[in-house]
Design an enzyme around this catalytic site. Structure first.
Site, PDB file in Angstrom:
ATOM      1  N   GLU A 103       0.588  -1.497   0.224  1.00 27.52           N
ATOM      2  CA  GLU A 103       0.289   0.189  -0.420  1.00 27.52           C
ATOM      3  C   GLU A 103       0.924   0.853   0.168  1.00 27.52           C
ATOM      4  O   GLU A 103       0.374   2.265  -0.823  1.00 27.52           O
ATOM      5  CB  GLU A 103      -1.106   0.045   1.088  1.00 27.52           C
ATOM      6  N   GLU A 123      -3.568  -9.489   3.422  1.00 25.95           N
ATOM      7  CA  GLU A 123      -4.864  -9.336   4.833  1.00 25.95           C
ATOM      8  C   GLU A 123      -5.750 -10.283   4.962  1.00 25.95           C
ATOM      9  O   GLU A 123      -5.861 -10.735   6.255  1.00 25.95           O
ATOM     10  CB  GLU A 123      -5.247  -7.711   4.421  1.00 25.95           C
TER      11      GLU A 123
HETATM   12  N1  3HC Z   1       4.106  -7.606  11.689  1.00 31.07           N
HETATM   13  C1  3HC Z   1       4.515  -7.717  12.673  1.00 31.07           C
HETATM   14  N2  3HC Z   1       5.773  -8.732  13.184  1.00 31.07           N
HETATM   15  C2  3HC Z   1       5.538  -9.765  11.634  1.00 31.07           C
HETATM   16  C3  3HC Z   1       5.272  -9.228  10.531  1.00 31.07           C
HETATM   17  C4  3HC Z   1       4.771  -8.423  10.783  1.00 31.07           C
HETATM   18  N3  3HC Z   1       3.393  -7.526   9.523  1.00 31.07           N
HETATM   19  N4  3HC Z   1       5.402  -9.926   9.311  1.00 31.07           N
HETATM   20  C5  3HC Z   1       6.645 -10.828   9.909  1.00 31.07           C
HETATM   21  N5  3HC Z   1       7.237 -10.588  11.102  1.00 31.07           N
HETATM   22  C6  3HC Z   1       8.007 -10.949  12.232  1.00 31.07           C
HETATM   23  C7  3HC Z   1       7.560 -12.892  12.438  1.00 31.07           C
HETATM   24  O1  3HC Z   1       7.068 -12.626  13.257  1.00 31.07           O
HETATM   25  C8  3HC Z   1       8.857 -13.262  12.640  1.00 31.07           C
HETATM   26  O2  3HC Z   1       9.421 -13.265  14.210  1.00 31.07           O
HETATM   27  P1  3HC Z   1       9.810 -13.907  15.429  1.00 31.07           P
HETATM   28  O3  3HC Z   1      11.433 -13.705  14.729  1.00 31.07           O
HETATM   29  O4  3HC Z   1      10.104 -12.829  15.988  1.00 31.07           O
HETATM   30  O5  3HC Z   1       9.077 -15.241  14.911  1.00 31.07           O
HETATM   31  C9  3HC Z   1      10.079 -12.832  11.766  1.00 31.07           C
HETATM   32  O6  3HC Z   1       8.966 -11.318  11.581  1.00 31.07           O
HETATM   33  C10 3HC Z   1      10.420 -12.358  10.637  1.00 31.07           C
HETATM   34  O7  3HC Z   1       9.217 -13.393  10.298  1.00 31.07           O
HETATM   35  P2  3HC Z   1       9.344 -15.182   9.229  1.00 31.07           P
HETATM   36  O8  3HC Z   1       9.077 -16.001   9.948  1.00 31.07           O
HETATM   37  O9  3HC Z   1       7.408 -14.985   8.797  1.00 31.07           O
HETATM   38  O10 3HC Z   1      10.383 -14.519   8.035  1.00 31.07           O
HETATM   39  P3  3HC Z   1       9.674 -15.191   6.545  1.00 31.07           P
HETATM   40  O11 3HC Z   1      11.677 -14.691   6.173  1.00 31.07           O
HETATM   41  O12 3HC Z   1       9.412 -16.448   6.507  1.00 31.07           O
HETATM   42  O13 3HC Z   1       9.090 -14.133   6.155  1.00 31.07           O
HETATM   43  C11 3HC Z   1       7.225 -12.277   5.570  1.00 31.07           C
HETATM   44  C12 3HC Z   1       8.317 -13.199   6.116  1.00 31.07           C
HETATM   45  C13 3HC Z   1       7.345 -13.161   4.146  1.00 31.07           C
HETATM   46  C14 3HC Z   1       6.870 -10.804   5.332  1.00 31.07           C
HETATM   47  C15 3HC Z   1       6.050 -13.664   6.181  1.00 31.07           C
HETATM   48  O14 3HC Z   1       6.458 -13.060   7.714  1.00 31.07           O
HETATM   49  C16 3HC Z   1       4.522 -12.754   6.202  1.00 31.07           C
HETATM   50  O15 3HC Z   1       4.286 -12.919   5.458  1.00 31.07           O
HETATM   51  N6  3HC Z   1       4.353 -11.637   7.287  1.00 31.07           N
HETATM   52  C17 3HC Z   1       3.399 -10.832   7.530  1.00 31.07           C
HETATM   53  C18 3HC Z   1       2.921 -10.255   5.873  1.00 31.07           C
HETATM   54  C19 3HC Z   1       1.569  -9.429   6.747  1.00 31.07           C
HETATM   55  O16 3HC Z   1       0.585 -10.593   6.306  1.00 31.07           O
HETATM   56  N7  3HC Z   1       1.189  -8.131   6.137  1.00 31.07           N
HETATM   57  C20 3HC Z   1       0.370  -8.173   6.313  1.00 31.07           C
HETATM   58  C21 3HC Z   1       0.062  -7.318   7.245  1.00 31.07           C
HETATM   59  S1  3HC Z   1      -1.435  -6.495   7.888  1.00 31.07           S
HETATM   60  C22 3HC Z   1      -1.470  -4.952   6.360  1.00 31.07           C
HETATM   61  O17 3HC Z   1      -0.546  -4.290   6.085  1.00 31.07           O
HETATM   62  C23 3HC Z   1      -3.049  -4.484   7.145  1.00 31.07           C
HETATM   63  C24 3HC Z   1      -3.186  -2.745   5.908  1.00 31.07           C
HETATM   64  O18 3HC Z   1      -3.550  -3.204   5.517  1.00 31.07           O
HETATM   65  C25 3HC Z   1      -3.021  -1.638   7.127  1.00 31.07           C
END
Ligand code: 3HC
Length: 695
Positions: A103, A123
């Site tokens: 975004e 999301e």
């Molecule tokens: N917020 C907070 N913590 C997050 C995060 C997030 N969005 N994404 C990842 N983390 C944290 C994980 O919990 C993990 O923490 P830890 O080491 O304490 O366990 C650390 O970051 C590393 O994450 P991964 O182990 O998953 O690492 P990878 O390299 O395998 O993957 C990633 C990275 C592809 C970014 C994956 O973490 C992921 O898919 N994250 C979520 C993405 C997501 O859902 N984003 C949307 C959020 S909602 C949003 O944006 C709302 C908006 O529209 C307003």
């Protein structure tokens, strides 16, 4: 500084530095606003590049902030500030730009990525909607149909696709920052008009958008049955099509605010963190390095062995299959080939993928020829003597640092390891059928399994696309053992007065992909029969036992493979149809057991099936066979298609309240006897007002 301000010539560079994944915490949001304002206010600056520090652009909003009171500035405000800039803003995207990350990039006027870039709006997977303009901007950039697909599935797209769709304007060859700065410089020099998506229109000429939304709603209702968020995404998309930008965004913000505290979103966030937690083993840290797995050997070319071989081939790892007879190996390889053929027919893979993968699966000439294997996975007949013989032979021929794995689903991994002189190299790798499809991989850590082997198994699970969950040794390990009581109670309920279709419907309506009887017909009633016979010797004589499935077995009703099981099946169809013949068998079985059949409520069915599993889960947890309640949940999400939006059985119990669960279990114990002995852990937690998952 979470957002560092730098400058190269006339281009300002805002670098987001918020490890591990540059989530959009309040400091990042504020930092972006401050940085953009500073650049706009500086007459020496002509353009702006926003980039992430490390291998990620931005992973989205900070999910850990959800559920806490929102802190200003909102992300929408930061994005509006970026978009309004009169100086061109370029997003330089290394790695992922997800959710709020994309975004932000869509608020920028241009986007440049690398080969490793992935962009998406995931999301929906955490039970919410993209809430910072993605819903409104993405269709304006790439058109309704692909945008809708991305937002409803939540799946990211890779760089080449993002470029083709128009999400990326360019892909940097080498140094992303340098190329982004040069790109911004060219925009300035050529006075390229700024593109503000928020001010453009969605191209809808000739697009049957109502039809698209209807189809999308129906598709999501099927693939994400019971889950609210995909439908709400589509509602918001509809607003984006019918309302001015700001009004639609206002509605989207209202929707995300409503969804964030919802039960489904909480459960999905729990599942997200539980998945990551499952990868952490308290006594294994990053100093324990996994061994490389460059080739594999599978022993046994049955359905399981073939499926496991496919997992390796799918990941590009050469794999040899060892079988005792050429006929069995021929048959096994033919089955693998047929599976790949079906995948090509269904459009899941290309014909050349099939050729490539089949090319990676070869025949092992014999034990003497597998000494160089990095890993051997035994998937032979489920009999201890056979397994011990195989492991004793492996011990003799395999190189010193080979991983010796067994795919046993019930046998004692420690006893199998005892057949070798290197029990530290032996581990259980329990795949679920069909092995090439099911995501769960139980990593069974024996008493002597070395840390390095566990770490290697975890890394291997990732490489072959599985969700690896580590557990200890007990009969049935964690997944099947905690599910066993569900099947048991389902059978008792049928003996007491329910019918398979009633029990299955209750669990299906709860959100499971299939009820236990439909699953039984897929797995094979003959398979269940063999498992029950293997347990006959250890089952206490006075323990309640349902003979009904055995009656079906005796009638040759083995399930889908014979067209008859708990249900009947039309030729070529997998749709379970209630069968009066089965009802007659059930009624007779109740009679034989001197049970007076009664009407059974759906509530009782749900409680009996799920609480039995939860009580067993608690026992496993108490014995530390599972490391944490959330590991059990992940196993059910991956292995048994438990609805993710309910978190998993242990989390579900927490949402009901353990006091209530415990009280109900005690009631069933009084009514149905020893199989319902309450778990001491459940009792302790219930009495102290605690829960399983600490949520
Ligand atoms: N917020 C907070 N913590 C997050 C995060 C997030 N969005 N994404 C990842 N983390 C944290 C994980 O919990 C993990 O923490 P830890 O080491 O304490 O366990 C650390 O970051 C590393 O994450 P991964 O182990 O998953 O690492 P990878 O390299 O395998 O993957 C990633 C990275 C592809 C970014 C994956 O973490 C992921 O898919 N994250 C979520 C993405 C997501 O859902 N984003 C949307 C959020 S909602 C949003 O944006 C709302 C908006 O529209 C307003």
């Amino acid at each position: 500084m979470t957002v560092a301000y730098g400058q190269q010539g006339a281009i300002a560079i805002l670098t987001i530095d918020n490890p591990p994944v540059n989530a959009l915490s309040v400091a990042v949001r504020q930092g972006l606003i401050d940085g953009v304002k500073r650049a706009i206010g500086d007459s020496a600056i002509a353009g702006i590049v926003i980039i992430g520090q490390g291998k990620t652009f931005i992973a989205g909003a900070d999910i850990r902030e959800f559920g806490k009171p929102p802190q200003a500035p909102r992300l929408t405000v930061a994005i509006a500030e970026i978009e309004a800039s009169a100086k061109p803003v370029v997003a330089a995207i290394e790695g992922v730009a997800l959710g709020g990350g994309l975004e932000v990039a869509l608020g920028c006027h241009f986007r440049i990525g690398t080969k490793r870039t992935q962009v998406g709006l995931p999301e929906v997977k955490i039970g919410i909607v993209p809430g910072a303009g993605g819903i409104e901007r993405l269709p304006r950039l790439i058109g309704l149909e692909p945008a809708l697909k991305m937002m409803v599935s939540g799946d990211p797209v890779r760089a080449d696709k993002a470029l083709a769709l128009g999400i990326l304007d360019a892909i940097a060859e080498d140094d992303l920052l340098a190329e982004a700065v040069a790109f911004a410089g060219r925009l300035v020099a050529e006075k390229t008009p700024i593109r503000r998506l928020g001010q453009s229109l969605i191209a809808l000429e000739g697009v049957d958008w109502r039809g698209l939304l209807t189809t999308s709603r129906a598709g999501a209702a099927k693939t994400n049955r019971g889950q609210i968020s995909p439908q709400r995404v589509i509602d918001c998309v509809e607003n984006a099509l019918t309302m001015p930008f700001d009004q639609a965004l206002g509605e989207t913000i209202r929707t995300i605010n409503e969804l964030i505290p919802s039960e489904q979103a909480k459960a999905l966030r729990y599942a997200f963190f539980a998945e990551r937690e499952a990868g952490k083993i308290p006594d294994i840290d990053s100093t324990i390095k996994p061994r490389p797995v460059r080739n594999a050997v599978v022993i046994g070319a049955g359905t399981m062995g073939g499926g496991i071989a496919m997992c390796f081939a799918d990941a590009g790892i050469p794999v040899r299959i060892l079988e005792s007879s050429t006929e069995a190996l021929d048959k096994g390889l033919a089955r693998v080939e047929q599976n790949y053929h079906d995948m090509v027919q269904k459009g899941r893979i290309r014909a050349e993928d099939k050729t490539k993968r089949m090319g990676l699966i070869t025949r092992a000439a014999g034990y003497d020829a597998i000494g160089d294997a990095d890993i051997v996975i035994e998937a032979a007949f489920e009999e201890m003597a056979i397994k011990k013989e195989i492991f004793a032979r492996l011990d003799k021929v395999c190189k010193a640092d080979a991983i010796l794995a067994t795919n046993t689903s019930t046998l004692d991994v420690d006893e199998i390891a005892g057949a070798t002189t290197r029990p530290e190299s032996v581990v259980g790798l329990h795949f679920f059928s069909p092995a090439n499809v099911m995501r769960l991989l139980e990593i069974v850590r024996g008493a002597q399994t070395s840390k390095e082997i566990v770490a290697t198994s975890q890394a291997l699970a990732k490489t072959i696309g599985k969700g690896g969950v580590v557990c200890g040794v007990c009969h049935g390990f964690v997944a099947n053992r905690s599910r066993g009581p569900l099947t048991r109670e389902a059978s008792f309920l049928v003996d007491e007065g329910a019918l398979p279709q009633q029990v299955d419907k209750v669990l299906y309506d709860f959100g499971m992909a299939m009820g236990p009887f439909a699953v039984g017909d897929v797995a094979g009633i003959d398979v269940g029969w063999r498992v029950r016979r293997s347990l006959d010797a250890t089952r206490p004589k006075d323990q309640r036992y349902s003979p009904t499935a055995d009656r079906l077995y005796e009638l040759g009703r083995y399930g889908q493979k014979t067209g008859k099981g708990w249900y009947r099946y039309e030729t070529g169809s997998r749709v379970p149809l209630p069968d009066p013949e089965v009802e007659a068998v059930i009624l007779q079985s109740s009679k034989d057991q001197a049970i007076t059949r009664r009407a059974i409520s759906d509530e009782e069915i749900l409680a009996r099936c799920l609480y039995a599993a939860i009580n067993e889960g608690a026992k496993i947890l108490d014995k530390k066979i599972a490391l944490r309640a959330s590991d059990i949940d992940i196993m059910w999400l991956y292995g048994f298609a438990f609805p993710r939006w309910r978190g998993g059985p242990m989390y579900y119990a927490d949402t009901i309240g353990l006091a209530k669960v415990y009280e109900t279990v005690c009631g069933f114990h009084r009514e149905h006897g020893a199989l319902w002995t309450p778990s001491p852990l459940l009792q302790r937690l219930a009495e102290s007002g605690k829960n399983f998952t600490g949520t």
